[in-house]
Design an enzyme around this catalytic site. Structure first.
Site, PDB file in Angstrom:
ATOM      1  N   LYS A 120     -16.714 -14.506 -18.185  1.00 39.24           N
ATOM      2  CA  LYS A 120     -18.161 -14.625 -17.989  1.00 39.24           C
ATOM      3  C   LYS A 120     -18.669 -13.522 -17.051  1.00 39.24           C
ATOM      4  CE  LYS A 120     -21.361 -18.053 -16.235  1.00 39.24           C
ATOM      5  NZ  LYS A 120     -21.563 -19.380 -15.690  1.00 39.24           N
ATOM      6  N   LYS A 169     -21.560 -11.989 -10.752  1.00 40.79           N
ATOM      7  CA  LYS A 169     -21.992 -11.031  -9.729  1.00 40.79           C
ATOM      8  C   LYS A 169     -20.916 -10.814  -8.678  1.00 40.79           C
ATOM      9  CE  LYS A 169     -24.424 -14.905  -7.797  1.00 40.79           C
ATOM     10  NZ  LYS A 169     -25.616 -15.659  -8.024  1.00 40.79           N
ATOM     11  N   LYS A 193     -12.855 -23.607  -6.209  1.00 41.35           N
ATOM     12  CA  LYS A 193     -13.380 -23.030  -4.973  1.00 41.35           C
ATOM     13  C   LYS A 193     -12.440 -23.243  -3.810  1.00 41.35           C
ATOM     14  CE  LYS A 193     -18.297 -22.612  -5.830  1.00 41.35           C
ATOM     15  NZ  LYS A 193     -19.652 -22.904  -5.367  1.00 41.35           N
TER      16      LYS A 193
END
Ligand code: TRP
Length: 335
Positions: free
Chosen positions: A200, A203, A118
């Site tokens: 994976k 969204k 992140k």
């Protein structure tokens, strides 16, 4: 058998209210929450404080939190059976986070792969909250003395650090926290992208054909499956290297309850076109009740409020009991 051995286990999980949820979230997490509430004392929360670790638009965030809460209920989490609440409504999460952060080392937080990922993705906002994210997550879990924490494989490291922090605390101050175990469901745990089936389903993918959201319209769902990437082999069978087909088989299997063998048999001699159409239609039926429930719930703000207020009241009692113990153990003066 002692009372401790007999007690129903406590399960706790959380989901971040960022964006709409995907079929992957439904199969991998939310549908399991619904099953688990029958067997365990279950607590499910919207991790709204965690969402603040990346930049959010306040107006959008408020909508997304409420929407996430409605989605959880729409999937079948029953507020009569489970404790459902918003993390920020229970101030004890932030308070326990502080105490736990004081018992967590800089070095261990630096090793978290999610932090590294992140901070690479949000290079302009590597904030302290992003760094101490795991200690807040540990507080979420330990406040409720959870035995089991259903999470995706990407969160396993956060459960491990929670265990380390809890064990350390228990050692220093005497038994205070239950040491939680991760609970990673095997079936359908990893739903892959429809466009790049080695990745994976996410969204946040730029390609909207890569994922199906829980609230997508039936036509959209069918269309996305029609476009799903497969291979040139033309045979519906589960095999190594057939990532696209394997993913579709696993989705179809979860949606219909058929075994892989039954699916291979059903599509013997048929093309991928027929198979993709069938998968699309099965997913439409799987998600139909969720979408319908959601539409009803999101239009009923009064009901949603009643649910999260009741959830907050119950959660606060449990959380306060643990927090009080912790404050006492570390040597604070009780008022
Ligand atoms: N970090 C989790 C995720 O992004 C969400 C979460 C927050 C959570 N607190 C939790 C999950 C406590 C399980 C238990 O998926």
């Amino acid at each position: 058998m002692s009372e401790v051995q007999q007690r129903k286990k406590i399960i706790l999980s959380g989901i971040q209210p960022t964006g709409t949820f995907t079929l992957g979230n439904y199969i991998g997490a939310l549908s399991n929450w619904v099953k688990l509430q029958e067997e365990y004392h279950s607590a499910y929360m919207i991790a709204d404080l965690h969402a603040l670790t990346v930049k959010q638009d306040p107006i959008k965030l408020r909508q997304q939190i409420l929407s996430a809460f409605a989605v959880v209920l729409a999937c079948g989490v029953d507020p009569e059976k489970s404790l459902v609440f918003m993390q920020s409504h229970i101030h004890q999460h932030a308070e326990l986070n502080w105490v736990l952060a004081c018992h967590t080392q800089f070095g261990e937080l630096s090793r978290m792969t999610q932090f590294k990922d992140k901070s690479a993705k949000n290079a302009d906002n590597v904030n302290a909250g992003l760094f101490t994210y795991p200690s807040l997550m540990a507080a979420d879990i330990l406040l409720y003395q959870a035995d089991l924490v259903p999470v995706g494989a990407d969160q396993k490291q956060h459960i491990e650090i929670t265990r380390d922090i809890a064990t350390r605390f228990n050692h220093l101050y005497g038994n205070t926290f239950t040491i939680p175990e991760p609970y990673i469901p095997k079936i359908g745990a990893r739903i892959m992208s429809l466009a790049e089936p080695t990745k994976k389903m996410s969204k946040s993918d730029e390609n909207t054909n890569a994922f199906v959201t829980i609230l997508d319209k039936p036509e959209t769902i069918v269309k996305k499956f029609k476009r799903a990437v497969t291979d040139s082999d033309m045979k519906v069978c589960y095999a190594e290297g057939k990532d696209g087909i394997n993913n579709l088989i696993s989705i179809y299997s979860t949606a219909t309850g058929f075994s892989y063998e039954q699916i291979e048999k059903e599509f013997e001699g048929k093309g991928y076109g027929d198979f993709k159409k069938a998968v699309g239609e099965a997913v439409v039926e799987l998600l139909r009740p969720v979408r319908e429930n959601y539409e009803r719930l999101i239009a009923d703000k009064a009901y949603l409020e009643q649910c999260y207020q009741a959830g907050a009241e119950k959660a606060a009692n449990l959380a306060q009991c643990t927090l009080k113990k912790v404050y006492k153990k570390v040597g604070l003066v009780m008022k």
